[in-house]
Design a protein around this motif. Structure first.
Motif, PDB file in Angstrom:
ATOM      1  N   GLN A 481       0.832  -1.211   0.000  1.00 17.71           N
ATOM      2  CA  GLN A 481       0.000   0.000   0.000  1.00 17.71           C
ATOM      3  C   GLN A 481       0.865   1.258   0.000  1.00 17.71           C
ATOM      4  O   GLN A 481       0.613   2.212  -0.755  1.00 17.71           O
ATOM      5  N   LYS A 482       1.912   1.287   0.811  1.00 17.37           N
ATOM      6  CA  LYS A 482       2.781   2.463   0.883  1.00 17.37           C
ATOM      7  C   LYS A 482       3.553   2.669  -0.420  1.00 17.37           C
ATOM      8  O   LYS A 482       3.676   3.809  -0.905  1.00 17.37           O
ATOM      9  N   THR A 483       4.084   1.589  -0.977  1.00 12.85           N
ATOM     10  CA  THR A 483       4.874   1.746  -2.194  1.00 12.85           C
ATOM     11  C   THR A 483       3.998   2.183  -3.372  1.00 12.85           C
ATOM     12  O   THR A 483       4.442   2.982  -4.210  1.00 12.85           O
ATOM     13  N   VAL A 484       2.780   1.686  -3.430  1.00 12.39           N
ATOM     14  CA  VAL A 484       1.866   2.101  -4.501  1.00 12.39           C
ATOM     15  C   VAL A 484       1.516   3.578  -4.348  1.00 12.39           C
ATOM     16  O   VAL A 484       1.471   4.330  -5.341  1.00 12.39           O
ATOM     17  N   GLU A 494       2.896   7.607   7.391  1.00 15.66           N
ATOM     18  CA  GLU A 494       2.653   6.200   7.066  1.00 15.66           C
ATOM     19  C   GLU A 494       1.169   5.891   6.974  1.00 15.66           C
ATOM     20  O   GLU A 494       0.732   5.185   6.059  1.00 15.66           O
ATOM     21  N   THR A 495       0.390   6.401   7.911  1.00 16.99           N
ATOM     22  CA  THR A 495      -1.053   6.120   7.904  1.00 16.99           C
ATOM     23  C   THR A 495      -1.714   6.666   6.647  1.00 16.99           C
ATOM     24  O   THR A 495      -2.543   5.983   6.014  1.00 16.99           O
ATOM     25  N   VAL A 496      -1.338   7.875   6.262  1.00 16.91           N
ATOM     26  CA  VAL A 496      -1.909   8.479   5.050  1.00 16.91           C
ATOM     27  C   VAL A 496      -1.540   7.648   3.827  1.00 16.91           C
ATOM     28  O   VAL A 496      -2.390   7.352   2.977  1.00 16.91           O
ATOM     29  N   LEU A 497      -0.271   7.253   3.736  1.00 16.32           N
ATOM     30  CA  LEU A 497       0.163   6.480   2.577  1.00 16.32           C
ATOM     31  C   LEU A 497      -0.535   5.126   2.507  1.00 16.32           C
ATOM     32  O   LEU A 497      -0.895   4.653   1.419  1.00 16.32           O
ATOM     33  N   ILE A 498      -0.726   4.473   3.666  1.00 19.40           N
ATOM     34  CA  ILE A 498      -1.416   3.186   3.683  1.00 19.40           C
ATOM     35  C   ILE A 498      -2.839   3.340   3.183  1.00 19.40           C
ATOM     36  O   ILE A 498      -3.325   2.548   2.346  1.00 19.40           O
ATOM     37  N   ASN A 499      -3.530   4.360   3.651  1.00 22.45           N
ATOM     38  CA  ASN A 499      -4.927   4.586   3.218  1.00 22.45           C
ATOM     39  C   ASN A 499      -4.994   4.933   1.733  1.00 22.45           C
ATOM     40  O   ASN A 499      -5.873   4.453   1.011  1.00 22.45           O
ATOM     41  N   GLU A 500      -4.085   5.802   1.289  1.00 19.51           N
ATOM     42  CA  GLU A 500      -4.071   6.172  -0.130  1.00 19.51           C
ATOM     43  C   GLU A 500      -3.755   4.959  -0.999  1.00 19.51           C
ATOM     44  O   GLU A 500      -4.398   4.729  -2.036  1.00 19.51           O
ATOM     45  N   GLU A 502      -4.221   1.789  -0.313  1.00 16.45           N
ATOM     46  CA  GLU A 502      -5.340   0.853  -0.301  1.00 16.45           C
ATOM     47  C   GLU A 502      -6.417   1.286  -1.286  1.00 16.45           C
ATOM     48  O   GLU A 502      -6.970   0.456  -2.033  1.00 16.45           O
ATOM     49  N   ALA A 503      -6.710   2.571  -1.301  1.00 19.61           N
ATOM     50  CA  ALA A 503      -7.729   3.076  -2.232  1.00 19.61           C
ATOM     51  C   ALA A 503      -7.296   2.874  -3.681  1.00 19.61           C
ATOM     52  O   ALA A 503      -8.102   2.479  -4.539  1.00 19.61           O
ATOM     53  N   LEU A 504      -6.031   3.120  -3.956  1.00 22.36           N
ATOM     54  CA  LEU A 504      -5.538   2.942  -5.322  1.00 22.36           C
ATOM     55  C   LEU A 504      -5.584   1.479  -5.743  1.00 22.36           C
ATOM     56  O   LEU A 504      -5.955   1.163  -6.887  1.00 22.36           O
ATOM     57  N   THR A 508      -9.709   1.800  -9.677  1.00 22.44           N
ATOM     58  CA  THR A 508      -9.357   1.591 -11.086  1.00 22.44           C
ATOM     59  C   THR A 508      -8.613   2.778 -11.673  1.00 22.44           C
ATOM     60  O   THR A 508      -8.433   2.849 -12.889  1.00 22.44           O
ATOM     61  N   ASP A 509      -8.187   3.695 -10.827  1.00 22.26           N
ATOM     62  CA  ASP A 509      -7.559   4.922 -11.336  1.00 22.26           C
ATOM     63  C   ASP A 509      -6.143   4.676 -11.860  1.00 22.26           C
ATOM     64  O   ASP A 509      -5.650   5.435 -12.694  1.00 22.26           O
ATOM     65  N   VAL A 510      -5.476   3.641 -11.349  1.00 18.52           N
ATOM     66  CA  VAL A 510      -4.093   3.389 -11.727  1.00 18.52           C
ATOM     67  C   VAL A 510      -4.016   2.179 -12.647  1.00 18.52           C
ATOM     68  O   VAL A 510      -4.585   1.129 -12.352  1.00 18.52           O
ATOM     69  N   ASP A 511      -3.318   2.356 -13.764  1.00 14.97           N
ATOM     70  CA  ASP A 511      -3.039   1.238 -14.668  1.00 14.97           C
ATOM     71  C   ASP A 511      -1.729   0.587 -14.206  1.00 14.97           C
ATOM     72  O   ASP A 511      -0.636   1.029 -14.550  1.00 14.97           O
TER      73      ASP A 511
END
Length: 733
Positions: A481-484, A494-500, A502-504, A508-511
């Motif tokens: 989740q963080k690396t994506v 870290e918490t923000v990156l994990i949530n972001e 997970e959503a990605l 379907t926004d990311v190919d």
């Protein structure tokens, strides 16, 4: 070279400074000899027969025999000191087509005890040994024990200095994790001792435990148990041999304990040289093996010139042709082929080292090799070269390549590749489930079948889905989740990156096929580390956790014959927690339980290795419930629900999902094996299908695939039966 009086041979085994008051030099020998034979002095007639048969003795009064002794079966022997001989009958003993008459022939015998109906034939020198019943010893150059025999245990005797103590320098080359070997040592003992080095009080207690197991008195004789066969061997010195052992053609055996029994006989074969070690029950050592300062746990094998030095080899393992130094290896390890090299490593079981592997070789160090730590299921492929220090998560496959820097791979079930063309490291998480599930599942099953231990002191976990690998999977999900999120340009803690992330991953926004995802901290270099198949791995990881949780709940329901959903919910842990687990010698233990154990050891509440082993056994009995709590907590966590939200409707849906996952697993097992049958390059060596079927068998007759299909059928029936019993409203399974 010292000169001694001839009459001293066979006497004063224990020097006077070490002889307890009121005891003679035979007091430990008499304690050790428990064969129950009543010995008496020779009669005049028996002495006459012995002399006629060209036997000599420094004192015929020192030869004692049983009432069933036959002097005609003793010929051309020289006796020195007190020698006691059991029944000798006019019969022959046969083993592996070698037939020899019972009796003592053409041998020099010094201060030994023999049981009933032994064969001692052409033994140039046998001294201070207690030999059991129906033992065959033939063509041995030297077989003797010294007054300070330790039989491979890491102890010292009275009057000895600390520098003669034998240590095993496991895990690294600098001796910083060295341990004392002792007969009965479990893989968990070796791990705990090697791991917690900063706790000096604990280290001292472990040393005390080892010292207490053994008597420091000098004067213990060597022993050869009942029904042993020893033939055509050069030197055996200070070796304790259990019953039913078979030793043939060895060059040198020195300072060893060879455990053996009728249920688990051990064998040592031609050209072997073993020094300063312990051999477990049911071990097999053949053809030019060299082992020095070693421990072989039960039912392990060394073959074809294998070298094992300063290492602990766990149960049910095989090393063939290879070289292993300064390593701690947990149970179920496989290593074959002549140029496989493993040094300075902690390998946590279910591992397989391929040909050409070079794991640690001073390529990047200015000192002795550091350490390598691999979790369960480590598989470096052909011609893999790795550098210290490196660390790998569970079930990591390393593709062929020369890896130029240290690695730290936290993603379980991954394939690691060295992309030389693009100068980058490539990591594919969840590789096994996408491309080679047959191998993963088959190996998990085969280790269960190959566990031949007769005393299962430690409960070894063989399932690839277990608390250790599932905990790593949770960590892997957060890392993905963080690396994506970073790959998409997101910022925050870290918490923000994990949530972001997970959503990605859920959106379907990311190919992801055209988006490169890079990770930090995987390799000790400045080059890029790319994670591929990120989205596929992410959903597989989540699906595996759900399956793991439901599988354990279903097992719990069956184990306790639970009749309703309400009863199950009440019986499940009220506040389940996903605790950390440690792999302690192949046994998964809650980390908090291990810490409790260590504190109890330091407080002297646990006083011996036997009590430590009881701790392993108690936790082994509790493991099913420990695993259930962990699995249920994992299930709730991945679903992001509490126990009260675990409703009948949700349970029904999860049962269906788990069954679908099981079907997918069986399909993946079949499909990954089918590649070997459908590939043109696999098929090209056969003229037709009939020839191929004769050579490799047909896919439909594959035993493991059919076993998996049967497991699927049983799991399906179980799931449906539970759904009906619990009266769950659910779509058709």
């Amino acid at each position: 070279m010292n000169k001694r009086p001839l009459r001293s041979i066979g006497y004063n085994f224990i020097a006077s400074p070490y002889l307890p008051a009121g005891r003679d030099e035979y007091h430990l020998r008499n304690f050790q000899n428990r064969n129950g034979i009543l010995y008496r002095n020779l009669s005049a007639y028996e002495i006459e027969v012995l002399v006629r048969n060209r036997n000599t003795s420094d004192d015929w009064n020192k030869i004692q025999v049983s009432d069933a002794f036959n002097p005609e079966l003793v010929k051309n022997c020289k006796f020195f000191g007190l020698v006691r001989i059991g029944k000798l009958e006019s019969i022959a003993l046969e083993y592996h087509n070698i037939v020899l008459p019972v009796g003592l022939y053409d041998s020099t015998i010094i201060s030994c005890d023999f049981g009933d109906n032994v064969v001692v034939n052409n033994v140039n020198y046998i001294s201070h040994y207690i030999v059991g019943n129906e033992v065959m010893i033939a063509n041995v150059n030297e077989l003797h024990a010294t007054d300070h025999s330790k039989f491979g245990n890491g102890i010292i005797k009275e009057g000895e200095t600390e520098d003669v103590r034998i240590w095993l320098e496991v895990c690294n080359e600098n001796g910083g994790r060295k341990i004392l070997p002792f007969n009965g040592m479990q893989p968990g003992d070796a791990y705990l001792w090697s791991k917690y080095r900063n706790d000096e009080a604990l280290m001292e207690r472990f040393k005390e435990f080892t010292e207490r197991k053994f008597d420091k008195q000098r004067g213990y004789y060597g022993k050869i148990g009942d029904n042993c066969v020893i033939k055509n061997t050069a030197i055996i010195k200070d070796v304790w041999v259990g019953p039913h052992a078979y030793i043939k053609g060895a060059n040198k055996l020195k300072n060893l304990t060879i455990n053996s029994s009728a249920e688990a006989p051990s064998q040592i074969g031609e050209g072997c040289e073993l020094v300063n070690g312990i051999v477990g029950f049911g071990c097999r050592i053949f053809y030019g093996v060299k082992a020095v300062r070693f421990f072989m746990a039960s039912h392990s094998q060394l073959k074809y010139g294998a070298r094992l030095i300063n290492s602990y080899l766990g149960n049910n393992s095989t090393i063939s042709c290879c070289e292993v130094l300064n390593s701690l290896i947990f149970p179920s390890h496989e290593q074959h082929h002549n140029n496989s090299f493993l040094i300075a490593a902690t390998v946590m079981g279910q591992s397989n080292i391929a040909a050409g592997a070079t794991l640690g070789s001073n390529h990047n160090s200015r000192a002795a090799d550091g350490e390598m730590v691999t979790a369960r299921g480590f598989w470096p492929g052909l011609c893999v070269s790795l550098k210290h220090n490196s660390k790998f998560a569970s079930f990591t496959l390393v593709a062929k390549g020369d890896y130029p820097a240290e690695l730290n791979i936290p993603l379980p079930f991954s394939l690691i590749s060295n992309d030389v063309t693009n100068n980058r490291l490539v990591v594919m998480p969840a590789y096994w489930f996408m491309y080679n599930y047959y191998a993963l599942a088959r190996n998990s099953a085969k280790y269960v079948d190959r566990d031949k231990r007769t005393k299962k002191i430690q409960h070894i976990e063989y399932d690839y889905l277990a608390p250790d690998s599932v905990n790593e999977t949770f960590d892997a999900l957060r890392l993905l989740q963080k690396t994506v999120a970073r790959a998409a340009g997101k910022k925050g803690d870290e918490t923000v990156l994990i949530n972001e992330g997970e959503a990605l991953l859920n959106g379907t926004d990311v190919d992801f096929k055209n988006t490169a995802v890079y990770a930090d901290g995987f390799e000790g270099s400045s080059r890029l580390v790319q994670i591929v198949k990120v989205r596929e791995a992410y959903f597989i990881y989540k699906e595996l956790i759900v399956y793991y949780g439901i599988e354990q709940v279903v097992s719990f329901v069956n184990r306790h014959s639970i009749s309703s959903f309400e009863e199950m919910l009440q019986a499940l842990p009220s506040s389940p927690q996903r605790f950390a687990f440690l792999n302690v010698g192949g046994q998964l233990l809650p980390e908090r339980s291990v810490q409790t154990l260590l504190e109890q050891i330091k407080r002297d509440e646990i006083k011996s290795w036997n009590e430590v082993h009881r701790f392993y056994q108690q936790n082994g009995k509790a493991y099913a419930e420990q695993k259930l709590q962990h699995a249920f907590a994992s299930l709730l966590e991945i679903l992001k629900i509490g126990k009260m939200e675990f409703t009948p409707e949700r349970f029904a849906s999860l049962l269906k999902q788990a069954l679908q996952t099981k079907r997918w697993m069986v399909d993946q097992i079949y499909d990954s094996r089918a590649k070997d049958y459908n590939s043109e390059f696999r098929r090209m060596v056969y003229d037709d299908e009939a020839e191929m079927a004769k050579v490799v068998g047909t896919l439909e007759d594959n035993v493991f695939i059919n076993q998996q299909r049967e497991e699927l059928r049983l799991f399906s029936e179980t799931v449906q039966e539970i759904a009906e019993r619990f009266q769950l409203v659910t779509p058709a399974f």
